[in-house]
Design an enzyme around this catalytic site. Structure first.
Site, mmCIF file in Angstrom:
data_model
loop_
_atom_site.group_PDB
_atom_site.id
_atom_site.type_symbol
_atom_site.label_atom_id
_atom_site.label_comp_id
_atom_site.label_asym_id
_atom_site.label_seq_id
_atom_site.Cartn_x
_atom_site.Cartn_y
_atom_site.Cartn_z
ATOM 1 N N PHE A 1 -5.247 4.448 0.384
ATOM 2 C CA PHE A 1 -6.137 3.718 0.015
ATOM 3 C C PHE A 1 -5.806 2.857 -1.434
ATOM 4 O O PHE A 1 -6.571 2.727 -2.363
ATOM 5 C CB PHE A 1 -7.400 4.432 -0.509
ATOM 6 C CG PHE A 1 -7.710 5.608 0.685
ATOM 7 C CD1 PHE A 1 -7.628 5.110 2.013
ATOM 8 C CD2 PHE A 1 -8.001 6.610 0.370
ATOM 9 C CE1 PHE A 1 -8.063 6.119 2.893
ATOM 10 C CE2 PHE A 1 -8.407 7.743 1.262
ATOM 11 C CZ PHE A 1 -8.520 7.468 2.748
ATOM 12 N N HIS A 2 -4.645 2.250 -1.396
ATOM 13 C CA HIS A 2 -4.260 1.683 -2.711
ATOM 14 C C HIS A 2 -3.523 0.298 -2.350
ATOM 15 O O HIS A 2 -2.626 -0.112 -2.531
ATOM 16 C CB HIS A 2 -3.049 2.334 -3.224
ATOM 17 C CG HIS A 2 -3.313 3.765 -3.802
ATOM 18 N ND1 HIS A 2 -2.356 4.601 -4.050
ATOM 19 C CD2 HIS A 2 -4.462 4.401 -4.162
ATOM 20 C CE1 HIS A 2 -2.641 5.903 -4.533
ATOM 21 N NE2 HIS A 2 -4.071 5.557 -4.454
ATOM 22 N N PRO A 3 -4.339 -0.494 -1.545
ATOM 23 C CA PRO A 3 -3.896 -1.913 -1.494
ATOM 24 C C PRO A 3 -3.834 -2.864 -2.575
ATOM 25 O O PRO A 3 -4.872 -2.746 -3.317
ATOM 26 C CB PRO A 3 -4.972 -2.558 -0.192
ATOM 27 C CG PRO A 3 -6.184 -1.702 -0.585
ATOM 28 C CD PRO A 3 -5.830 -0.391 -1.024
ATOM 29 N N ASP B 1 0.883 -1.027 0.022
ATOM 30 C CA ASP B 1 0.095 0.029 0.110
ATOM 31 C C ASP B 1 0.899 1.360 -0.174
ATOM 32 O O ASP B 1 2.068 1.234 0.299
ATOM 33 C CB ASP B 1 -0.890 0.121 1.202
ATOM 34 C CG ASP B 1 -2.077 1.182 1.093
ATOM 35 O OD1 ASP B 1 -2.365 1.613 0.204
ATOM 36 O OD2 ASP B 1 -2.403 1.097 2.263
ATOM 37 N N HIS B 2 0.409 2.413 -0.214
ATOM 38 C CA HIS B 2 1.067 3.599 -0.227
ATOM 39 C C HIS B 2 0.573 4.319 0.805
ATOM 40 O O HIS B 2 -0.596 4.471 1.111
ATOM 41 C CB HIS B 2 0.670 4.538 -1.655
ATOM 42 C CG HIS B 2 1.352 4.133 -2.895
ATOM 43 N ND1 HIS B 2 0.596 4.094 -4.045
ATOM 44 C CD2 HIS B 2 2.548 3.386 -3.351
ATOM 45 C CE1 HIS B 2 1.561 3.494 -4.847
ATOM 46 N NE2 HIS B 2 2.555 3.226 -4.633
#
Length: 564
Positions: free
Chosen positions: A495-497, A320-321
Site C-alpha cells: 500500500f505504498h503507491p 510501490d512496495h
C-alpha cells in the site's frame, strides 16, 4: 462530461486544497494559521466518525469497506502471473492515515539526497528535510522523564521533535514469537537498532506507531481538529471534484482558477484567488489532472478530452512496495490465530483493550520490523521486513486456524514502474492502475533472494524451540525461476503507491511538477502528496508525505509573501 453549474453557487477562497488525507490535513492547518487566508479543504469521503478508524486493529474493517476505502483494484499484472490486487486508498478525513498500518517511518537519508540530485534542488536533501520531519513530531521518547536512548546519528533530540501534532509512541504489546524472530535475525547478521528514523534504518527492532494512548492518531485528529475552530478554514466532506477549472493566464499561459465540485447533489464552481493544491494521492491526483486535460496528449485524445497541457509524466512512474508473505506454522507459541480463534479469546482481547488500551486490539498490522540487505555486497539496506504474530491469506480475510506467524519482506527500491490512467472522461469511473510488478530481472532476483533470506533467519537457533515449518510458499521451491514465479503467485502490495506526478529538474520531460511542486505549464496549481516523489522512499510512505506537505506549505506561504 458534466452538467450545468447550480445558479448562484460560485464561491471564492484564497486556497482550495483538494483531498482531506495525510497531506491535505496538514496543509489546511498550515495555510489557515494566517487569519487573512481563506482556506477550503475538500474531501470526497465522509468525516472520520466510523469507530473502527480509531481502534488500531480496525484497519481490518476499514480496508475493503466502501465507507472508508475507494475499493480500487489493479489491472491483471503479468508479474503477478495475471493476478489483480485490491488497492486500498483512504476515503475519509485523514485519508490513508485513517486506514493504514500506523508505522512511523521516514526512510533513509540517501533517499532524500537522491531527490535533491534528481530535482537539482538541495531543499530536498536529508539535511534540509529533517527540520520538516521534526516540525510536526511529538515523540514519546522526548516526553518529560522519558529515556530517549539513541538518535542513531547523535542525540535523540537532534533527530526528532517534540510538541508537534504528529504523535509517535511505542507499541503496547509484546509477543514471545516476535522476540525470538528478532534474536534469530541478529544471529543471521542483522544488527539491533533502537531507532529506525535516524537516517540509516538498517537493523531489527519494534516499529514505532502513530498512536496516542492506544488509539490511532490520524491526520484529521492531529492537524484538522486544532484548526477547525478557525473562522477562515472551511472543511467540506462528501464533496467530489470533477475537474479543475483552467483559464488563460495573464502572461498568455494557462492558470488554474478553481474546481467543479459535486456536493449534496449540486454542481458547484469554486474559485481560488491564489492557488489550488491537489492532494488527492498518487492515484487520485493524476486521475483529476487527466480529467482536466493535463496529461499525456494521446491518452486524453483517446477519451475525447481537450488537451490543456501535454504532460506525459502524469500517471507515469508509479512505484510501490510489493511484499512477499512467508508463513510459518509453529508449535508452543502464542499467536493471534489461536488467541482470536474462539469467542472467549476474542472477549478477552476486547476486555483488555477496553480497560488498558493494550493487547491485540491496539496493534498495528506489523509490530516487529527489520531492514537489511538482500546480499552482503549491497551498500545499504534494500529489504524491509514486517513480522506479524498471525497469518491470513490477505488483509480483510479471516485468520488461519493454526498457530503461525508471517514474515513479509519487500524490495525497498524496486526498478519496476507502472502507470495510472483514466478509463473514460467520467469522473465517477475508477482509473486503470497498472503497477507492473516484478517486470525487471533485478526485481525478480531480489524477490528470490529475499525468500531465501527469510528461510535463513527462521532457521537460526533462536526460533528452534517453536519448531517453525514453512507453510507458504513451501520448501519445495528452490531455484531462482521457481522463487520468482512463486513471488508472483503470493506477493501483494504493501500500500505504498508513489511517483505518478513526480517532481524533477527543469528540462526533465517526464517531470510533472518542479521542485516547489508547481505543475508545469499551469500557474496557480500544485500537487502535494506522495505522487510527487521522484523515487520511492526506503520504507513506509505516510510520514514522508507529511514532510512533503510541511515543505510545500512553506513554499506556498513564501510565494504569497513575495507577491505582497
Amino acid at each position: 462530461m458534466s452538467g450545468p453549474i447550480a445558479a448562484g453557487s460560485v464561491e471564492q477562497f484564497d486556497y482550495i486544497v483538494i483531498g482531506g488525507g495525510s497531506a491535505g490535513c496538514l496543509l489546511a492547518n498550515r495555510l489557515s494559521r494566517d487569519p487573512s487566508n481563506r482556506v477550503l479543504l475538500l474531501e470526497a469521503g465522509t468525516k472520520d466518525r466510523y469507530p473502527w478508524i480509531h481502534i488500531p486493529v480496525g484497519y481490518l474493517y476499514c480496508i475493503g469497506n466502501p465507507r472508508t476505502d475507494w475499493l480500487y483494484t489493479t489491472e491483471p499484472d503479468a508479474g503477478l502471473n495475471g493476478r489483480s490486487l485490491r488497492y486500498p486508498r483512504g476515503k475519509t478525513l485523514g485519508g490513508c492515515s485513517s486506514i493504514n498500518g500506523m508505522i512511523y517511518m521516514r526512510g533513509q537519508a540517501r533517499d532524500y539526497d537522491n531527490w535533491a540530485a534528481i530535482t537539482g534542488d538541495d531543499a530536498w536533501s536529508w539535511a534540509n528535510v529533517l527540520p520538516a520531519f521534526k516540525a510536526h513530531e511529538d515523540h514519546y521518547r522526548l516526553d518529560a522523564g522519558a529515556d530517549p536512548q539513541t538518535g542513531g546519528n547523535g542525540r535523540f533530540s537532534d533527530m526528532h521533535g517534540h510538541g508537534g501534532e504528529w504523535r509517535i509512541e511505542k507499541q503496547r504489546l509484546r509477543w514471545d514469537i516476535l522476540e525470538a524472530f528478532a534474536d534469530a535475525a541478529v544471529q543471521a547478521g542483522v544488527p539491533r537498532t533502537a531507532d529506525f528514523n535516524g537516517g540509516d534504518n538498517e537493523g531489527v527492532g519494534y516499529f514505532e506507531v502513530n498512536q496516542r494512548s492506544g488509539w490511532r492518531w490520524n491526520t484529521s485528529k492531529a492537524f484538522l481538529r486544532p484548526a477547525r475552530r478557525r473562522k477562515n478554514l472551511s472543511v467540506w466532506t462528501e464533496a467530489e471534484v470533477e475537474r479543475l477549472v483552467i483559464e488563460p493566464g495573464a502572461d498568455g499561459g494557462r492558470r488554474c482558477v478553481g474546481a467543479i465540485v459535486m456536493r449534496q447533489g449540486r454542481r458547484l464552481e469554486l474559485r481560488a484567488r491564489r492557488e489550488v493544491i491537489l492532494s488527492a494521492g498518487a492515484i487520485g491526483s493524476p486521475k483529476l489532472l487527466q480529467l482536466s486535460g493535463i496529461g499525456p496528449a494521446a491518452l486524453l485524445a483517446a477519451h475525447g478530452i481537450a488537451v490543456t497541457v501535454d504532460l506525459p509524466g502524469v500517471g507515469a512512474n508509479l512505484q510501490d512496495h510489493l511484499q512477499i508473505r512467508s508463513v510459518f506454522r509453529v508449535t508452543g507459541a502464542k499467536t493471534l490465530n489461536v488467541l482470536a480463534g474462539s469467542l472467549l479469546g476474542r472477549m478477552r482481547i476486547g476486555m483488555e483493550y477496553a480497560f488498558t488500551r493494550s493487547g491485540p486490539m491496539s496493534m498495528s498490522p506489523s509490530q516487529l520490523g527489520a531492514f537489511t540487505r538482500s546480499d552482503p555486497a549491497r551498500p545499504h539496506a534494500n529489504l524491509e521486513y514486517h513480522v506479524q504474530p498471525l497469518s491470513l491469506d490477505a488483509f480483510g480475510e479471516p485468520l488461519h486456524s493454526v498457530p503461525a506467524f508471517t514474515a513479509s519482506v519487500c524490495n525497498l527500491n524496486p526498478t519496476s514502474v507502472g502507470k495510472v490512467e483514466i478509463r473514460s472522461p467520467r469522473p465517477g469511473d475508477a482509473p486503470a492502475i497498472s503497477p507492473n510488478y516484478l517486470s525487471t530481472d533485478a526485481d525478480r532476483r531480489i524477490a528470490a533472494d529475499s525468500i531465501r533470506q527469510v528461510r535463513r533467519i527462521v532457521g537460526q537457533p533462536a526460533l528452534a524451540k517453536y519448531s517453525p515449518v514453512e507453510w507458504k510458499p513451501g520448501v519445495e521451491f528452490q531455484t531462482d525461476a521457481e522463487l520468482a514465479r512463486l513471488a508472483g503467485d503470493i506477493a501483494s502490495t504493501i500500500f505504498h503507491p508513489v511517483g505518478t506526478t513526480r517532481m524533477g529538474a527543469d528540462g526533465d520531460p517526464m517531470a510533472v511538477v518542479d521542485s516547489h511542486l508547481r505543475v508545469r505549464g499551469v500557474a496557480g496549481l500544485r500537487v502535494v502528496d506522495a505522487g510527487v516523489m521522484p523515487a520511492i522512499t526506503s520504507g513506509n510512505t505516510n510520514s514522508p508525505t507529511l514532510m512533503i506537505a510541511e515543505k510545500a506549505a512553506a513554499f506556498i506561504l513564501a510565494d504569497a509573501a513575495a507577491r505582497r
